[in-house]
Design an enzyme around this catalytic site. Sequence first.
Site, short mmCIF file in Angstrom:
data_model
loop_
_atom_site.label_atom_id
_atom_site.label_comp_id
_atom_site.label_asym_id
_atom_site.label_seq_id
_atom_site.Cartn_x
_atom_site.Cartn_y
_atom_site.Cartn_z
N ASP A 166 -1.00 -27.83 42.77
CA ASP A 166 -0.30 -27.64 43.61
C ASP A 166 -1.48 -27.27 44.53
O ASP A 166 -2.04 -27.76 44.90
CB ASP A 166 0.58 -26.67 43.33
CG ASP A 166 1.34 -25.84 44.32
OD1 ASP A 166 1.25 -26.42 45.09
OD2 ASP A 166 2.69 -24.73 43.71
N GLU A 181 13.52 -14.19 51.50
CA GLU A 181 12.89 -14.15 49.87
C GLU A 181 12.11 -15.60 49.94
O GLU A 181 13.21 -16.41 50.47
CB GLU A 181 14.10 -13.65 48.89
CG GLU A 181 15.79 -15.20 48.93
CD GLU A 181 15.79 -14.73 48.38
OE1 GLU A 181 16.11 -14.50 47.10
OE2 GLU A 181 17.36 -14.90 48.10
#
Length: 881
Positions: free
Chosen positions: A270, A618
Amino acid sequence: MNVYKIIPALVAIFFFLACAKKEEYLFRDTSLPIEQRVEDLVSRLTLEEKVLQMASTTPAIERLGIPPYDWQNECLHGVGKLAEYKVTVYPQPIGMAATWDENSILKMADYTAEEGRAVYNDTSAKKKFGSYYGLTYWSPNINIFRDPRWGRGHETFGEDPYLTGTLGKAFVRGLQGDDPDYLKASACAKHYAVHSGPESLRHEFNTEVSTYDLWDTYLTSFKDLVVDAKVTGIMCAYNAYAGRPCCGNDLLMIDILRNKWKFTGYVTSDCGAIDDFYTYHKTHPDTISAAVDAVMHGTDLDCIRDIAFKTLVEAVKQGRIEERKIDEAVKRLFTIRFRLGFFDPQDKVKYSNITIDALDRQEHKDHALKMAQQSIVLLKNENQTLPLRKNLRKIAVVGPNATTEIGLLGNYHGYPSKIVNLLEGIRRKVSPQTEVYYQKMVDYIDIDSFVSEDRRDEFTYNGNTGYYAEYYNNLDFSGTALSELQKDIDLSYMGETEIAKGIKSTSFSVRYTTLFRPKETKVQTLNIDTDKRIKLIINNEVKIDALEGKTKPNGLYTSTFEKGKEYKIVIEAVMKGRHGKLFFNLGRIENPSLNSLAMGVKDADVIIFAGGISPELEGEQNGVDCEGFQDGDRTTIKLPKIQTMLLKELKKTGKPVVFVMMTGSAIAIDWEDKNLPAILNAWYGGQSAGTAIADVLFGDYNPSGRLPVTFYKDDKDLPPFTDYSMKDRTYRYFKGESLYSFGHGLSYTTFAYDNLQVPEKVTTTGTISVKVNVTNTGQRDGEEVIQLYISHLLEDNHNLVRSLKGFKRIALKKGESQSVEFVLTPKDISRWNDSGEQTVSPGNIQLSIGGCQPEKKFEGTNKFLIKTIKIEGNKNKLVSN
């Protein structure tokens, strides 16, 4: 000189050089196996060239004719990121999961790969090689949505390992294609492993789970994609597992991924995860140690932040890592590029002829609408409130999601040619005589007190209407700015993109300058709508200053502005993070009561409240800090209280209130469930969400979506967010009473189950045939999602309540019946033990089949059937490869 003696020599030399040339470019010989071609190519690279090929943005190797390539791309629910191409945007993955339709997802992924090829072919022809142009997509996200507070849960396929694995496999197969020679595109399963928040701690968090939970929940879907679907990429997660960063974890990366599962594809970190080894986890002393350890554990690609892998050249020279380990990584990377056909003639790669005409074509748009329709879950429909009549006298549409676009597109989205919001969908649907009245009334967490006015012509710069914008590719307004005149301040982005040429959205600052000349003297409000740090300066006097984070960015400034005067307005903003918005307009503040707002629509025949939350609230570590939300995660699962307060006032009108909820996660709506007659959950439904919702509201589509997550009643039902144990989490282990269960979803028709056929007993090595008859007993055609669950009736079942082991979506006309069969294998009835072994043990299992889970509230109905089966024989240990 005798020329005739020289010619044979020249011919010999030419032949020698031609052969040498052919040998030099052996890797371009398409008749050879890819392994041999890759071996030849890598053998020709210097150490420095190899290491540069291990970063997500790779340079060209001009002497070999190899162009640059950027590995980073996204296709979470359609080709993502690139505003310059109009693509098809499907529902957010949590909505796709609500379809419970693997065939729809496979087709979606196939269409996405087609559009991705179109973009790649077009940009390659134009010699454009930047981010989001490639065919290595870092999708799907198959982490388990264990806690509804996790802000990235809407990127996943929900809380169940079986559903996630099944839908994930369909995604991979659709994206990668079925050509025996070439990948259509490359899929990458993320984030490996045991990763699901909190977002604010993701770079430093260490997860500790039992071996049972690791295998039973967190690794299952990854194994499905690696072993069964042959996914070509894996992204290792930021967090640590059992004290070791995931990208350098012995158990995850070597023992399981490479050795047990025999994964041969590439692994990418990542972005910035390797640097986390020493900056956050503190497991490594420096960059070079982190880079060496990551490569030794099979991480092949460093997603660029600080470019940890750049130290690998020095590491080899110091003897800290053998060059053959570098070779292994680079070979895996080039194997993917060869499988994509990057080094072959276009006439050999059938996908090379896909043109930009494939983008957002009608067939793809139709499928986006179909998936949006399939995803909608009818949670409640008391007294057949829905469907509505199209010829009602007046419909009131209110709420923050009635006209949203970002609330339809979700995150990691692309840019479609057309977005249909809910208000537009309703207006298109009803009869011309029906009045459709719209008022926002409230925002997500506050009353909508600001009323904007179109006063654009009062803002000028150097005599031209608009704002002088200065963009800086840093956070401190330093260096040379990219400047331009803009008519509006209207900035919104999700994910990594270019705000302007050379200005990356994840880290930039911007200054806007304009001259305000009011046409009348009155009290007016300047509104800077943003989620970032800002400064407002009027005539060289600072009015708002939140750049240093000392105060929250309250973007409202109210004052008396006089006619005939000039006000120099400067707005500065620091935009850090993957998501952001910045809007500026002029207006006034009004503070009406919620009761007065509600009474304003009491003359409507029905009130449609479009509420819920938003991907702006979110999402992925987005820096948001407001009531109910923190850095992308939720601090409560309750519906924001301002919305419940308004709904209570709307109910007092005496008119039916239909709640259309848009969300990427489960919301606790206990009051709404008890007091409102109809509730639809529409997720973030993609480009055609407004049309799809209207189709359901007015009965042109019979709702058939099913929940891929549990809707809990209250925050107190949840264990601590940072606790990764599965105890009391998800329907599989939750012992309490849910508001709406995993698998729940109503229809405008009814279905009945009968004639269940299963064997009384079976051996530990045998299969189980399960047959049932399903009948549409209602008055409408509809689709049913048949769900098969098993429960192990054993003492050592780790408190497992039940597990999904099969599902099928079927269409039945009214009165029609169909026989459906499932075949359960030993794997389906097996259990994981505390040693990470998968076994089938003798004993009893309970099997249930129907349109929902076998819950007490449905006992005595024909919604499901239950049967107990005896398993006989010796314990059967399954071989896990």
